[in-house]
Enzyme design. Structure first.
Site, PDB file in Angstrom:
ATOM      1  N   ALA A  91       0.830  -1.209   0.000  1.00 53.76           N
ATOM      2  CA  ALA A  91       0.000   0.000   0.000  1.00 53.76           C
ATOM      3  C   ALA A  91       0.863   1.257   0.000  1.00 53.76           C
ATOM      4  CB  ALA A  91      -0.916   0.017   1.228  1.00 53.76           C
ATOM      5  N   TYR A 112      -6.016   9.173   1.715  1.00 52.26           N
ATOM      6  CA  TYR A 112      -5.539   7.865   2.165  1.00 52.26           C
ATOM      7  C   TYR A 112      -6.691   7.046   2.763  1.00 52.26           C
ATOM      8  CZ  TYR A 112      -3.400   4.359   5.185  1.00 52.26           C
ATOM      9  OH  TYR A 112      -3.091   3.186   5.811  1.00 52.26           O
ATOM     10  N   GLY A 162      -6.286  18.842  10.377  1.00 51.06           N
ATOM     11  CA  GLY A 162      -6.762  17.509  10.019  1.00 51.06           C
ATOM     12  C   GLY A 162      -6.452  16.429  11.031  1.00 51.06           C
TER      13      GLY A 162
END
Length: 305
Positions: A75, A140, A266
Site C-alpha cells: 500500500a 488515504y 486535520g
C-alpha cells in the site's frame, strides 16, 4: 498451505512472513521494494519483485503459485502523499487492490486485507466500533476503504472469501522512523540519538497503539476464520503522546524534552478502536502491553544504530 504476502518486505508484511514460515506455511512474497527492504525478506520465502499494478506479471505469479490465501499489505501509507499526489495514492491502493481481488476470484484464494482506522475519520464516540460512520478525512482513508467495498461486492457476486482488518496505530521492529504512522519509531530514534522529538499540539491527544506481533497474530487468526468479516485490530486502550514520550525516556534511561509545535490541520484529538468483535469472532486478543512493545522496539532500534 500456499500463501502470498504482498508488501512482504515492509514493516508489517516482513514480520508476518517470518511468522508464517515459522508456522510452516509455504510463503511467497510480492514487493516492488519502493518502500520495503530486501534485508527484511525471510530467506525461506520465495520472492517476486513486482508491482501490484503490473497486471500481466501478477497473473503470471498467481498462475505459478495458485495460492490458497493472500495477505494484502502492499500500500501507499503516507497521508501527506495521498493529499499531494492523489493519483498515485488511488492507483496503488485502489487499482492495485482491484487487481488482487480479481486474482483472488480467479484462483479462489481467500483474501486478508489490511485496512486502517483512517476509514472512520473523526470519531463520533470512543471506542470506535466497526459500525461507526465511515467518513475519511484524507485521500488515504478513502483509498483504504474503497477496496473494502470492492471486496464485499466480490464476495456477494463471486463468493470470494475475505477478512478485512482495520488496524489502529501499529508500531514495532522494522518500522521506518518517518511518516505520520511511525510516531513511536520516530520518537525512539530521536531519543536514542539525543535529538528533540516534535509534538504537534499540546501532547494531550491520545492514540491506540498496537504492537506489530499482535497484528501478525490477528492475520493468522483471520486465515482460520470460517466466515467473512470486518474487524478492528487494536488494544482498545488510549495513551497520550506526552505519556508516550515519558515511557520511551524511562525505558531508554533518557530525559529528552520534546518540542511542541503548532497542531496540524486535520489531526484528530483522540482515537481508540473497539476490538471486541475480533476477540469474539476471530478468537484473537492483543498480548503485548505498551511497555512490552516499546521495550522490544527500543531494543531493535538500538541494535541497528
Amino acid at each position: 498451505m500456499k500463501v502470498i504476502v504482498t508488501g512482504g518486505c515492509g514493516f508489517i508484511g516482513s514480520n508476518l512472513v517470518d511468522r508464517l514460515i515459522k508456522e510452516g506455511f509455504e510463503t511467497y512474497v510480492i514487493d516492488n521494494l519502493s518502500t520495503g527492504k530486501i534485508e527484511f525478506l525471510n530467506p525461506i520465502a520465495k520472492f517476486y519483485q513486482s508491482d501490484i499494478l503490473d497486471v500481466q506479471k501478477m497473473k503470471s505469479i498467481f498462475e505459478d503459485v495458485k495460492p490458497n490465501a493472500v495477505f494484502h499489505l502492499a500500500a501507499q501509507i503516507d497521508v501527506q502523499t495521498s493529499i499531494h499526489n492523489p493519483d498515485l495514492d488511488a492507483q496503488i491502493n485502489i487499482l492495485g487492490s482491484i487487481n488482487l481481488i480479481e486474482l483472488c476470484k480467479t484462483y479462489k484464494s481467500k483474501l486478508i486485507y489490511s485496512s486502517s482506522a483512517a476509514v472512520y475519520g473523526t470519531p463520533l464516540y470512543l471506542p470506535v466500533c466497526e459500525q461507526h460512520l465511515i467518513q475519511p478525512l484524507s485521500n488515504y482513508g478513502i483509498s483504504k476503504v474503497t477496496p473494502e467495498l470492492y471486496i464485499r461486492c466480490y464476495a456477494r457476486l463471486y463468493n470470494v472469501k475475505f477478512t478485512i482488518l482495520r488496524y489502529s496505530n501499529v508500531y514495532g521492529p522494522r518500522q521506518m522512523p518517518k511518516g505520520e504512522g511511525g510516531v513511536i519509531s520516530i520518537f525512539i530514534n530521536k531519543i536514542i540519538n539525543d535529538e528533540t522529538p516534535a509534538i504537534f499540539g499540546d501532547g494531550q491527544q491520545t492514540r491506540d497503539f498496537i504492537y506489530v506481533e499482535d497484528v501478525v497474530s490477528a492475520n493468522l487468526s483471520a486465515l482460520k476464520a470460517e466466515k467473512n468479516g470486518t474487524y478492528n485490530i487494536s488494544t482498545n486502550k488510549r495513551i497520550s503522546i506526552n505519556e508516550l514520550i515519558k515511557k520511551i525516556n524511562c525505558i531508554l534511561n533518557k530525559n529528552i524534552v520534546p518540542a511542541y509545535k503548532q497542531e496540524r490541520i486535520g489531526d484528530i484529538d483522540h482515537s481508540c478502536l473497539d476490538n471486541q468483535l475480533a476477540k469474539m469472532e476471530l478468537n484473537w486478543q492483543p498480548k503485548y502491553s505498551i511497555i512490552e512493545g516499546i521495550t522490544k522496539t527500543c531494543q531493535f532500534n538500538e541494535n541497528i544504530q
